[in-house]
Scaffold this motif. Structure first.
Motif: not given
Length: 233
Positions: A49-59
């Protein structure tokens, strides 16, 4: 590799200082591996639950609402589904303030897409999280955002927030290639010469690893002869 170490250090800087940090490196040089290493280490040290967040953008995710919802689903709940942008923004602020977190955005070059007039507006909106000291933001890409900001006089405010916190990685080192070869059990002077040539071409380490994978699949071993039989661009 040197690339994964630089990426990890840059993410740490963004998190500690709560800044926008732009990391650019050639395709296939190991940026995503550096991100994965940082996330894995953080979860091991601090818990999942550590505050390290990941997202990946696409077209297909280049609207303010879709990007905000991706962030909310990363830092609030995977099932988050509010539709009003102001509500989503405030919910993210409420959830992240005081946690000393960092948001990592993979494929961030989409925010510099010159064909989409909304992308820099989205980036401008994201800086509000940094200005409010909610979390640092790390942009993983090819430097396209910076180049577009640099070429536009109207973007001075955004550029000033990025200029001192850029990490430009020129490419892989000889040591990096040697490490990858050792990990795959590849040795030999001629093999090394070929591997270094492949790793400094398009696709860098990714192309090299894919050649190793294809060689193992088709021939059961990785040698100079089998690598020369593998199709390459």
């Amino acid at each position: 590799t040197s690339v994964t170490r630089e990426v990890s250090a840059a993410i740490s800087m963004s998190r500690e200082m709560i800044k926008n940090v732009d990391i650019s490196a050639p395709p296939g040089s190991g940026k995503s591996e550096g991100v994965a290493e940082y996330v894995a280490h953080s979860r091991k040290e601090e818990g999942f639950s550590c505050p390290v967040w990941l997202i990946e953008l696409t077209e297909f995710s280049l609207s303010a609402k879709s990007v905000l919802r991706m962030i909310a689903r990363a830092c609030i709940s995977a099932n988050y589904d509010a539709h009003d942008e102001a509500t989503i923004f405030q919910d993210i602020v409420n959830q992240t303030t005081g946690k000393s977190g960092v948001l990592i955005i993979e494929e961030a070059q989409h925010l510099g897409d010159a064909k989409n007039i909304h992308t820099l507006k989205i980036f401008n909106g994201l800086r509000r999280f940094v200005d409010a000291k909610c979390f640092g933001i790390v942009l993983i890409g090819n430097g396209e955002i910076y180049r577009r900001l640099k070429n536009g006089q109207q973007h001075a405010q955004l550029l000033s927030r990025m200029e001192s916190f850029r990490v430009e990685i020129p490419g892989v080192s000889e040591e990096d290639v040697d490490h990858v070869m050792a990990a795959w059990g590849v040795s030999g002077r001629a093999e090394r010469t070929l591997c270094h040539k492949m790793a400094h071409g398009p696709g860098a380490l990714r192309s090299l690893v894919e050649a190793f994978q294809r060689s193992l699949r088709d021939y059961g071993t990785i040698t100079l002869a089998t690598l020369n039989k593998v199709p390459r661009g």
